[in-house]
Design a protein around this motif. Structure first.
Motif, PDB file in Angstrom:
ATOM      1  N   LEU A   1      22.864-118.533  15.794  1.00  0.00           N
ATOM      2  CA  LEU A   1      23.016-117.028  16.193  1.00  0.00           C
ATOM      3  C   LEU A   1      23.092-116.983  17.940  1.00  0.00           C
ATOM      4  N   LEU A   2      22.358-117.937  18.608  1.00  0.00           N
ATOM      5  CA  LEU A   2      22.380-118.386  20.031  1.00  0.00           C
ATOM      6  C   LEU A   2      23.763-118.663  20.465  1.00  0.00           C
ATOM      7  N   ILE A   3      24.553-119.650  19.450  1.00  0.00           N
ATOM      8  CA  ILE A   3      25.977-119.984  20.056  1.00  0.00           C
ATOM      9  C   ILE A   3      26.948-118.964  19.566  1.00  0.00           C
ATOM     10  N   ALA A   4      26.762-118.229  18.579  1.00  0.00           N
ATOM     11  CA  ALA A   4      27.668-117.048  18.258  1.00  0.00           C
ATOM     12  C   ALA A   4      27.755-115.947  19.476  1.00  0.00           C
ATOM     13  N   VAL A   5      26.424-115.599  20.051  1.00  0.00           N
ATOM     14  CA  VAL A   5      26.337-114.615  20.788  1.00  0.00           C
ATOM     15  C   VAL A   5      26.874-115.317  22.135  1.00  0.00           C
ATOM     16  N   ALA A   6      26.575-116.453  22.700  1.00  0.00           N
ATOM     17  CA  ALA A   6      27.087-117.165  23.838  1.00  0.00           C
ATOM     18  C   ALA A   6      28.356-117.192  23.844  1.00  0.00           C
ATOM     19  N   LEU A   7      29.102-117.624  22.672  1.00  0.00           N
ATOM     20  CA  LEU A   7      30.459-117.661  22.436  1.00  0.00           C
ATOM     21  C   LEU A   7      31.281-116.286  22.830  1.00  0.00           C
ATOM     22  N   GLY A   8      30.658-115.145  22.300  1.00  0.00           N
ATOM     23  CA  GLY A   8      31.044-113.796  22.580  1.00  0.00           C
ATOM     24  C   GLY A   8      30.873-113.264  23.977  1.00  0.00           C
ATOM     25  N   ALA A   9      29.697-113.403  24.419  1.00  0.00           N
ATOM     26  CA  ALA A   9      29.191-113.110  25.723  1.00  0.00           C
ATOM     27  C   ALA A   9      29.865-113.643  26.909  1.00  0.00           C
ATOM     28  N   PHE A  10      30.447-115.069  26.751  1.00  0.00           N
ATOM     29  CA  PHE A  10      30.897-115.754  27.872  1.00  0.00           C
ATOM     30  C   PHE A  10      32.301-116.213  27.521  1.00  0.00           C
ATOM     31  N   GLY A  11      32.595-116.968  26.468  1.00  0.00           N
ATOM     32  CA  GLY A  11      34.087-117.498  26.306  1.00  0.00           C
ATOM     33  C   GLY A  11      34.857-116.417  26.018  1.00  0.00           C
ATOM     34  N   TYR A  12      34.675-115.362  24.951  1.00  0.00           N
ATOM     35  CA  TYR A  12      35.680-114.571  24.550  1.00  0.00           C
ATOM     36  C   TYR A  12      35.930-113.413  25.395  1.00  0.00           C
ATOM     37  N   THR A  13      34.705-113.097  26.276  1.00  0.00           N
ATOM     38  CA  THR A  13      34.627-112.193  27.222  1.00  0.00           C
ATOM     39  C   THR A  13      35.622-112.652  28.278  1.00  0.00           C
ATOM     40  N   ALA A  14      35.613-114.149  28.889  1.00  0.00           N
ATOM     41  CA  ALA A  14      36.411-114.334  29.820  1.00  0.00           C
ATOM     42  C   ALA A  14      37.815-114.406  29.653  1.00  0.00           C
ATOM     43  N   GLN A  15      38.045-115.105  28.389  1.00  0.00           N
ATOM     44  CA  GLN A  15      39.522-115.180  27.997  1.00  0.00           C
ATOM     45  C   GLN A  15      40.117-113.685  27.970  1.00  0.00           C
TER      46      GLN A  15
ATOM     47  N   TYR B   1      35.925-121.878  24.338  1.00  0.00           N
ATOM     48  CA  TYR B   1      35.619-120.888  23.242  1.00  0.00           C
ATOM     49  C   TYR B   1      35.570-121.826  21.860  1.00  0.00           C
ATOM     50  N   ILE B   2      37.123-122.318  21.664  1.00  0.00           N
ATOM     51  CA  ILE B   2      37.251-123.003  20.543  1.00  0.00           C
ATOM     52  C   ILE B   2      36.366-124.392  20.413  1.00  0.00           C
ATOM     53  N   THR B   3      36.237-125.138  21.616  1.00  0.00           N
ATOM     54  CA  THR B   3      35.308-126.223  21.610  1.00  0.00           C
ATOM     55  C   THR B   3      33.969-126.001  21.345  1.00  0.00           C
ATOM     56  N   GLY B   4      33.604-124.761  21.765  1.00  0.00           N
ATOM     57  CA  GLY B   4      32.063-124.468  21.370  1.00  0.00           C
ATOM     58  C   GLY B   4      31.899-123.987  19.966  1.00  0.00           C
ATOM     59  N   SER B   5      32.949-123.568  19.432  1.00  0.00           N
ATOM     60  CA  SER B   5      32.813-122.956  18.237  1.00  0.00           C
ATOM     61  C   SER B   5      32.692-123.703  17.110  1.00  0.00           C
ATOM     62  N   ARG B   6      33.212-125.417  17.431  1.00  0.00           N
ATOM     63  CA  ARG B   6      32.993-126.299  16.407  1.00  0.00           C
ATOM     64  C   ARG B   6      31.673-126.578  16.239  1.00  0.00           C
TER      65      ARG B   6
ATOM     66  N   THR C   1      28.837-125.068   9.700  1.00  0.00           N
ATOM     67  CA  THR C   1      27.804-124.552   8.602  1.00  0.00           C
ATOM     68  C   THR C   1      28.093-122.827   8.563  1.00  0.00           C
ATOM     69  N   VAL C   2      29.000-122.351   9.364  1.00  0.00           N
ATOM     70  CA  VAL C   2      29.203-120.767   9.412  1.00  0.00           C
ATOM     71  C   VAL C   2      30.501-120.510   9.068  1.00  0.00           C
ATOM     72  N   ASP C   3      30.819-119.616   8.259  1.00  0.00           N
ATOM     73  CA  ASP C   3      32.056-119.235   8.091  1.00  0.00           C
ATOM     74  C   ASP C   3      32.693-118.564   9.224  1.00  0.00           C
ATOM     75  N   PRO C   4      34.131-118.979   9.464  1.00  0.00           N
ATOM     76  CA  PRO C   4      34.796-118.478  10.651  1.00  0.00           C
ATOM     77  C   PRO C   4      34.826-116.938  10.522  1.00  0.00           C
ATOM     78  N   MET C   5      34.863-116.253   9.854  1.00  0.00           N
ATOM     79  CA  MET C   5      34.835-114.651   9.662  1.00  0.00           C
ATOM     80  C   MET C   5      33.642-114.191   9.946  1.00  0.00           C
ATOM     81  N   VAL C   6      32.431-114.827   9.584  1.00  0.00           N
ATOM     82  CA  VAL C   6      31.094-114.570  10.122  1.00  0.00           C
ATOM     83  C   VAL C   6      30.890-114.691  11.449  1.00  0.00           C
ATOM     84  N   LEU C   7      31.344-115.977  12.061  1.00  0.00           N
ATOM     85  CA  LEU C   7      31.161-116.179  13.407  1.00  0.00           C
ATOM     86  C   LEU C   7      31.873-115.112  14.137  1.00  0.00           C
ATOM     87  N   THR C   8      32.891-114.788  14.040  1.00  0.00           N
ATOM     88  CA  THR C   8      33.867-113.658  14.632  1.00  0.00           C
ATOM     89  C   THR C   8      32.959-112.350  14.414  1.00  0.00           C
ATOM     90  N   ALA C   9      32.233-112.034  13.447  1.00  0.00           N
ATOM     91  CA  ALA C   9      31.525-110.774  13.289  1.00  0.00           C
ATOM     92  C   ALA C   9      30.542-110.939  14.297  1.00  0.00           C
TER      93      ALA C   9
END
Length: 295
Positions: A77-91, A174-179, A184-192
């Motif tokens: 959960l922490l990684i998913a939120v961080a990916l969205g709040a920082f990685g995808y936000t910046a991109q 973002y891609i590197t971090g999502s790995r 263990t997490v489905d990509p669609m769930v991660l995107t959600a």
């Protein structure tokens, strides 16, 4: 019997290719809708808040319909939120900022250098060895950037290229971090989880800068809905659906039609200039992507 199985496999492959093509076309319209958003005087935070929050609702609804809603906890959960709040936000922010300096087509082409940055990050962070094909791919990608930048001074600018390259680098992070969680997490769930986190970030950014507003004009809402539905939610769903049929590498290669779609739409809708050098540079970048995916 073997012929029947083979025919079914071929049909499934065709379905997968069509789904990924639909996804690429959808993502290819993002820059076009971004131009329309600029013309409607919608700020970047406003566009991205509604893009991510509306698309996030649609993705969650799709997962609920499929019975695939998953509640993440702890480290995922922490990684998913961080990916969205920082990685995808910046991109996303840098992508839309780039549209203020360059044509939609050139922004899409330059952004597609992100696979090269993924390779560089893998070499720097985890010590991955540089192969000959990786070196060729990097040379193709950055040679394409040089060509695209010098192809048309009216369509490209050094500032714009630097901004969009920053977006490509952010996407690579973002891609590197999502790995770390995709095992263990489905990509669609991660995107959600990523989408609402990115939307929340832009609520904060827009409020802090005074740029966040709720549009009232019907045309503004039409643009925002198109960005959320056709340029975000639908491409996400169709990409992951196609991925199950043709695999990640082939899906990534099919997705390289995205920049040409943006270039074509920009030329038709906004009369954005397309020179031979721009085409050669774009082909060079996409060739680098294909070489990497064949690695």
């Amino acid at each position: 019997m073997r012929g029947y199985v083979t025919r079914r496999a071929i049909d499934a492959e065709h379905v997968g290719i069509v789904l990924v093509l639909v996804s690429a076309v959808g993502f290819g319209t993002l820059g076009i809708f971004g131009i329309y958003a600029q013309r409607a005087n919608l700020s970047i935070p406003t566009v991205l808040v509604f893009r991510f929050l509306l698309a996030g609702v649609l993705i969650w609804a799709f997962l609920a319909w499929r019975g695939q809603v998953t509640i993440l906890r702890g480290r995922p959960l922490l990684i998913a939120v961080a990916l969205g709040a920082f990685g995808y936000t910046a991109q996303s922010g840098l992508y839309f900022l780039g549209l203020e300096f360059m044509t939609a087509g050139l922004v899409a082409i330059v952004l597609y250098t992100y696979p090269a940055f993924v390779v560089v990050l893998a070499i720097v962070t985890i010590g991955e060895r540089m192969s000959r094909s990786m070196l060729v791919a990097l040379c193709l990608a950055f040679a394409g950037i040089v060509l695209v930048t010098g192809a048309n001074p009216a369509g490209a600018s050094l500032v714009g290229v630097v901004v969009v390259l920053g977006g490509a680098l952010a996407y690579a992070f973002y891609i590197t971090g999502s790995r770390a969680v995709l095992t263990t997490v489905d990509p669609m769930v991660l995107t959600a989880y990523v989408l609402p986190a990115a939307g929340a970030s832009y609520v904060v950014i827009g409020t802090a800068t005074g740029q966040l507003e709720v549009p009232t004009a019907p045309i503004a809402w039409t643009i925002l809905l198109c960005i959320a539905v056709f340029a975000t939610a639908v491409p996400v769903v169709t990409f992951f659906a196609g991925l199950k049929y043709i695999g990640a590498s082939r899906a990534s290669i099919v997705s390289t039609v995205e920049p040409p779609v943006t270039v074509a739409l920009g030329a038709v809708l906004f009369a954005e200039p397309v020179t031979l050098t721009t085409i050669v540079g774009g082909v060079s970048i996409l060739a680098g992507v294909i070489v990497l995916e064949r690695e």
